[in-house]
Design an enzyme around this catalytic site. Structure first.
Site, PDB file in Angstrom:
ATOM      1  CB  VAL A 171      -0.955  -0.005   1.206  1.00  0.00           C
ATOM      2  CG1 VAL A 171      -1.699   1.325   1.327  1.00  0.00           C
ATOM      3  CG2 VAL A 171      -1.957  -1.147   1.078  1.00  0.00           C
ATOM      4  CE  LYS A 172       6.128   5.312   2.080  1.00  0.00           C
ATOM      5  NZ  LYS A 172       5.840   6.698   2.461  1.00  0.00           N
TER       6      LYS A 172
END
Length: 300
Positions: A171-172
Protein backbone atom coordinates in the site's frame (compact mmCIF):
# COMPACT_ATOMS: atom_id res chain seq x y z
CA UNK A 1 3.76 -4.92 25.74
CA UNK A 2 5.91 -2.44 27.62
CA UNK A 3 9.57 -2.64 26.59
CA UNK A 4 10.17 -1.28 23.07
CA UNK A 5 13.43 -1.42 21.15
CA UNK A 6 14.11 1.14 18.44
CA UNK A 7 16.59 1.11 15.55
CA UNK A 8 16.99 4.45 13.77
CA UNK A 9 16.30 6.85 16.63
CA UNK A 10 19.02 9.24 15.45
CA UNK A 11 17.26 9.76 12.13
CA UNK A 12 14.92 12.62 11.34
CA UNK A 13 11.86 10.36 11.32
CA UNK A 14 13.00 7.91 13.95
CA UNK A 15 13.84 10.52 16.55
CA UNK A 16 10.31 11.85 16.77
CA UNK A 17 8.84 8.37 16.80
CA UNK A 18 11.12 7.21 19.60
CA UNK A 19 10.49 10.41 21.56
CA UNK A 20 6.74 9.89 21.45
CA UNK A 21 7.00 6.21 22.36
CA UNK A 22 8.94 7.16 25.47
CA UNK A 23 6.58 10.06 26.24
CA UNK A 24 3.62 7.68 26.19
CA UNK A 25 5.14 5.71 29.03
CA UNK A 26 6.84 2.81 27.27
CA UNK A 27 10.25 1.61 28.35
CA UNK A 28 12.61 2.39 25.48
CA UNK A 29 15.93 0.91 24.41
CA UNK A 30 17.73 2.31 21.37
CA UNK A 31 20.69 1.40 19.22
CA UNK A 32 22.78 4.18 17.72
CA UNK A 33 24.56 3.52 14.45
CA UNK A 34 26.92 6.50 14.38
CA UNK A 35 25.54 9.81 15.59
CA UNK A 36 24.86 10.08 19.31
CA UNK A 37 24.12 13.81 19.53
CA UNK A 38 20.53 13.54 18.19
CA UNK A 39 19.54 11.01 20.87
CA UNK A 40 20.86 12.81 23.94
CA UNK A 41 17.38 14.08 24.76
CA UNK A 42 16.01 10.54 24.51
CA UNK A 43 18.64 9.26 26.92
CA UNK A 44 17.90 12.14 29.27
CA UNK A 45 14.22 11.14 29.15
CA UNK A 46 15.06 7.63 30.32
CA UNK A 47 15.83 5.69 27.16
CA UNK A 48 18.57 3.09 27.43
CA UNK A 49 21.28 2.75 24.78
CA UNK A 50 22.44 -0.72 23.74
CA UNK A 51 25.67 -1.52 21.96
CA UNK A 52 24.31 -3.90 19.30
CA UNK A 53 21.11 -4.57 17.39
CA UNK A 54 21.02 -8.08 18.81
CA UNK A 55 20.71 -6.69 22.32
CA UNK A 56 17.27 -5.33 21.44
CA UNK A 57 15.98 -8.90 21.09
CA UNK A 58 15.27 -8.82 24.83
CA UNK A 59 12.51 -6.24 24.22
CA UNK A 60 8.84 -7.06 23.69
CA UNK A 61 8.95 -5.46 20.24
CA UNK A 62 11.60 -3.81 18.07
CA UNK A 63 10.75 -0.97 15.68
CA UNK A 64 12.97 -0.32 12.67
CA UNK A 65 13.05 3.07 10.94
CA UNK A 66 15.94 3.13 8.47
CA UNK A 67 16.48 4.07 4.83
CA UNK A 68 15.21 0.97 3.03
CA UNK A 69 15.38 -2.79 2.49
CA UNK A 70 19.20 -3.20 2.41
CA UNK A 71 19.49 -1.55 5.81
CA UNK A 72 16.50 -3.45 7.21
CA UNK A 73 17.98 -6.76 6.06
CA UNK A 74 21.27 -5.89 7.73
CA UNK A 75 19.78 -5.04 11.12
CA UNK A 76 17.42 -8.02 11.11
CA UNK A 77 19.38 -10.86 9.51
CA UNK A 78 22.94 -9.58 9.21
CA UNK A 79 25.87 -10.35 11.53
CA UNK A 80 24.94 -9.15 15.01
CA UNK A 81 21.39 -8.51 13.83
CA UNK A 82 18.19 -9.01 15.77
CA UNK A 83 17.78 -12.64 14.72
CA UNK A 84 21.18 -13.60 16.11
CA UNK A 85 19.71 -13.40 19.62
CA UNK A 86 15.99 -13.48 18.89
CA UNK A 87 13.61 -15.35 21.17
CA UNK A 88 10.24 -16.82 20.24
CA UNK A 89 7.42 -14.29 20.60
CA UNK A 90 9.47 -11.20 19.76
CA UNK A 91 7.69 -8.79 17.40
CA UNK A 92 9.73 -6.90 14.78
CA UNK A 93 7.99 -3.89 13.20
CA UNK A 94 9.51 -2.41 10.04
CA UNK A 95 8.35 1.17 9.52
CA UNK A 96 10.80 1.84 6.68
CA UNK A 97 9.85 2.18 3.02
CA UNK A 98 10.88 -1.36 2.13
CA UNK A 99 10.44 -3.66 -0.86
CA UNK A 100 7.57 -6.13 -0.44
CA UNK A 101 9.67 -9.08 -1.67
CA UNK A 102 12.35 -8.34 0.91
CA UNK A 103 9.67 -7.96 3.58
CA UNK A 104 8.23 -11.40 2.80
CA UNK A 105 11.69 -12.95 2.84
CA UNK A 106 12.53 -11.45 6.23
CA UNK A 107 9.14 -12.49 7.60
CA UNK A 108 9.91 -16.10 6.64
CA UNK A 109 13.31 -15.97 8.35
CA UNK A 110 11.70 -14.55 11.47
CA UNK A 111 8.91 -17.13 11.48
CA UNK A 112 11.49 -19.92 11.42
CA UNK A 113 12.68 -18.65 14.81
CA UNK A 114 9.25 -17.94 16.24
CA UNK A 115 9.57 -14.19 15.68
CA UNK A 116 6.58 -12.18 14.38
CA UNK A 117 7.31 -9.74 11.56
CA UNK A 118 5.08 -6.72 10.87
CA UNK A 119 5.31 -4.08 8.15
CA UNK A 120 4.03 -0.66 9.20
CA UNK A 121 5.37 2.02 6.82
CA UNK A 122 4.69 5.71 7.30
CA UNK A 123 3.52 8.81 5.51
CA UNK A 124 4.05 12.48 6.38
CA UNK A 125 7.30 14.13 7.43
CA UNK A 126 9.71 14.58 10.36
CA UNK A 127 7.53 17.49 11.49
CA UNK A 128 4.63 15.12 12.13
CA UNK A 129 7.00 12.53 13.58
CA UNK A 130 8.03 14.96 16.30
CA UNK A 131 4.39 15.90 16.89
CA UNK A 132 3.29 12.26 17.07
CA UNK A 133 0.99 12.71 14.07
CA UNK A 134 2.29 10.31 11.45
CA UNK A 135 0.11 8.01 9.35
CA UNK A 136 0.85 4.29 9.69
CA UNK A 137 -0.25 1.50 7.36
CA UNK A 138 0.03 -1.79 9.19
CA UNK A 139 0.28 -5.26 7.70
CA UNK A 140 -0.38 -7.85 10.40
CA UNK A 141 -2.89 -10.44 11.53
CA UNK A 142 -5.81 -9.02 13.55
CA UNK A 143 -4.40 -10.58 16.72
CA UNK A 144 -0.94 -9.10 16.24
CA UNK A 145 -2.38 -5.74 15.22
CA UNK A 146 -4.35 -5.57 18.47
CA UNK A 147 -1.14 -6.16 20.43
CA UNK A 148 0.99 -3.55 18.68
CA UNK A 149 -1.64 -0.87 18.06
CA UNK A 150 -0.96 1.06 21.31
CA UNK A 151 2.71 1.36 20.36
CA UNK A 152 2.00 2.47 16.79
CA UNK A 153 -0.55 5.01 18.02
CA UNK A 154 2.11 6.52 20.28
CA UNK A 155 3.59 8.25 17.23
CA UNK A 156 0.63 8.19 14.80
CA UNK A 157 -2.45 10.31 14.31
CA UNK A 158 -3.98 7.78 11.93
CA UNK A 159 -3.39 4.03 12.01
CA UNK A 160 -4.74 1.90 9.15
CA UNK A 161 -4.80 -1.89 9.39
CA UNK A 162 -4.48 -2.62 5.67
CA UNK A 163 -4.27 -6.41 5.77
CA UNK A 164 -2.01 -9.30 6.62
CA UNK A 165 1.78 -9.05 6.87
CA UNK A 166 3.23 -7.60 3.65
CA UNK A 167 0.19 -5.47 2.86
CA UNK A 168 1.63 -2.33 4.47
CA UNK A 169 4.60 -2.02 2.12
CA UNK A 170 2.46 -2.76 -0.94
CA UNK A 171 0.00 0.00 0.00
CA UNK A 172 2.87 2.37 0.77
CA UNK A 173 4.39 1.91 -2.68
CA UNK A 174 1.00 2.35 -4.34
CA UNK A 175 0.58 5.55 -2.34
CA UNK A 176 3.98 6.78 -3.52
CA UNK A 177 3.14 5.95 -7.12
CA UNK A 178 -0.05 8.01 -7.07
CA UNK A 179 1.58 10.94 -5.27
CA UNK A 180 4.45 11.10 -7.77
CA UNK A 181 2.06 10.81 -10.70
CA UNK A 182 0.10 13.81 -9.38
CA UNK A 183 3.29 15.84 -9.04
CA UNK A 184 4.35 14.92 -12.58
CA UNK A 185 0.94 15.89 -13.94
CA UNK A 186 1.15 19.21 -12.09
CA UNK A 187 4.56 19.91 -13.64
CA UNK A 188 3.23 19.16 -17.11
CA UNK A 189 0.20 21.40 -16.49
CA UNK A 190 2.50 24.33 -15.72
CA UNK A 191 4.53 23.61 -18.84
CA UNK A 192 1.44 23.50 -21.05
CA UNK A 193 0.06 26.60 -19.35
CA UNK A 194 3.30 28.43 -20.07
CA UNK A 195 3.09 27.59 -23.75
CA UNK A 196 -0.44 28.96 -23.76
CA UNK A 197 0.56 32.22 -22.12
CA UNK A 198 -0.69 31.33 -18.66
CA UNK A 199 2.35 29.87 -17.00
CA UNK A 200 3.73 30.58 -13.52
CA UNK A 201 3.86 34.29 -12.83
CA UNK A 202 1.07 35.05 -15.28
CA UNK A 203 -2.21 36.55 -14.13
CA UNK A 204 -4.71 33.81 -13.35
CA UNK A 205 -2.04 31.11 -13.09
CA UNK A 206 -1.85 31.12 -9.33
CA UNK A 207 -4.69 28.72 -8.64
CA UNK A 208 -2.26 26.04 -7.46
CA UNK A 209 -0.61 28.41 -5.06
CA UNK A 210 0.09 32.05 -4.24
CA UNK A 211 0.71 34.13 -7.33
CA UNK A 212 4.28 35.14 -7.87
CA UNK A 213 7.42 34.49 -9.83
CA UNK A 214 8.42 30.85 -9.65
CA UNK A 215 11.99 29.77 -9.93
CA UNK A 216 14.40 26.96 -9.16
CA UNK A 217 15.10 25.77 -5.66
CA UNK A 218 17.66 28.15 -4.14
CA UNK A 219 21.19 26.89 -4.70
CA UNK A 220 22.12 27.35 -1.05
CA UNK A 221 19.52 24.97 0.36
CA UNK A 222 21.27 23.36 3.29
CA UNK A 223 20.59 20.89 6.04
CA UNK A 224 20.43 22.06 9.68
CA UNK A 225 24.17 21.46 10.07
CA UNK A 226 24.82 24.01 7.35
CA UNK A 227 26.15 21.53 4.80
CA UNK A 228 24.64 20.48 1.49
CA UNK A 229 24.79 16.70 1.43
CA UNK A 230 25.78 14.95 -1.75
CA UNK A 231 22.69 14.35 -3.87
CA UNK A 232 20.67 16.31 -1.30
CA UNK A 233 18.37 17.98 -3.78
CA UNK A 234 17.85 18.20 -7.49
CA UNK A 235 15.92 20.95 -9.20
CA UNK A 236 14.36 20.29 -12.58
CA UNK A 237 13.08 23.14 -14.67
CA UNK A 238 9.67 22.56 -16.18
CA UNK A 239 7.85 25.14 -18.27
CA UNK A 240 8.52 28.78 -17.41
CA UNK A 241 10.61 28.63 -14.27
CA UNK A 242 8.71 25.78 -12.65
CA UNK A 243 10.91 23.82 -10.27
CA UNK A 244 10.52 20.36 -8.80
CA UNK A 245 12.39 19.59 -5.62
CA UNK A 246 13.36 15.97 -5.13
CA UNK A 247 14.50 14.73 -1.71
CA UNK A 248 16.09 11.35 -2.53
CA UNK A 249 15.30 9.62 0.74
CA UNK A 250 13.36 9.94 3.94
CA UNK A 251 16.26 11.09 6.11
CA UNK A 252 16.95 14.00 3.77
CA UNK A 253 13.28 14.89 3.60
CA UNK A 254 13.35 17.41 6.40
CA UNK A 255 16.97 18.49 6.14
CA UNK A 256 16.24 21.87 4.60
CA UNK A 257 17.41 25.13 6.05
CA UNK A 258 14.62 27.01 7.83
CA UNK A 259 15.09 29.96 5.51
CA UNK A 260 13.34 28.02 2.77
CA UNK A 261 9.93 27.11 4.10
CA UNK A 262 8.33 23.91 2.92
CA UNK A 263 5.05 22.17 3.55
CA UNK A 264 4.82 18.39 4.17
CA UNK A 265 5.89 16.57 1.02
CA UNK A 266 3.88 14.20 -1.09
CA UNK A 267 5.40 11.26 0.77
CA UNK A 268 8.45 10.36 2.78
CA UNK A 269 10.62 8.45 0.38
CA UNK A 270 10.35 10.94 -2.49
CA UNK A 271 9.35 14.52 -1.67
CA UNK A 272 8.27 17.16 -4.12
CA UNK A 273 7.51 20.85 -3.73
CA UNK A 274 7.01 23.86 -5.96
CA UNK A 275 9.03 26.86 -4.91
CA UNK A 276 8.83 30.60 -5.48
CA UNK A 277 11.83 32.84 -5.86
CA UNK A 278 11.37 34.22 -2.35
CA UNK A 279 11.69 30.69 -0.93
CA UNK A 280 8.04 30.28 0.06
CA UNK A 281 6.18 27.19 -1.01
CA UNK A 282 3.69 28.18 -3.68
CA UNK A 283 2.06 24.91 -4.56
CA UNK A 284 2.42 21.21 -4.14
CA UNK A 285 1.03 18.06 -5.66
CA UNK A 286 -1.47 16.40 -3.37
CA UNK A 287 -2.20 12.73 -3.12
CA UNK A 288 -3.21 10.01 -0.68
CA UNK A 289 -0.53 11.09 1.77
CA UNK A 290 -1.63 14.71 2.00
CA UNK A 291 -3.89 16.19 4.65
CA UNK A 292 -7.44 15.13 4.00
CA UNK A 293 -6.37 12.69 1.28
CA UNK A 294 -4.96 9.80 3.25
CA UNK A 295 -8.03 7.69 2.78
CA UNK A 296 -11.41 8.44 1.21
CA UNK A 297 -13.65 10.04 3.81
CA UNK A 298 -10.92 10.45 6.41
CA UNK A 299 -9.05 13.56 7.39
CA UNK A 300 -5.35 13.29 8.14
Amino acid sequence: MQHIGFIGASGLMGHGMAKNIRAKGFDLSISVHQRTAPVQDLLAAGAQQVSAYADLAACDAVLICVTGSPQVEAVVAGPGGILSKARAGLIVIDTSTSEPESTRRLAALCAAQGVIYVDAPLTRTPIEAEAGKLNSMVGASPEVFARIEPVVRAYSENVFHVGEMGSGHVVKLLNNFVAQAICTATAEAFAVGGQGGRGPGQSGAGHLGRRGQFGPVPADVQNPAGRLRRNEVRAEQRGQGFAVLLAPDREREGALDHRHQRAPSAEHGRGFGLWQRDGALAGQGSGPTQSGQDRPGLRA
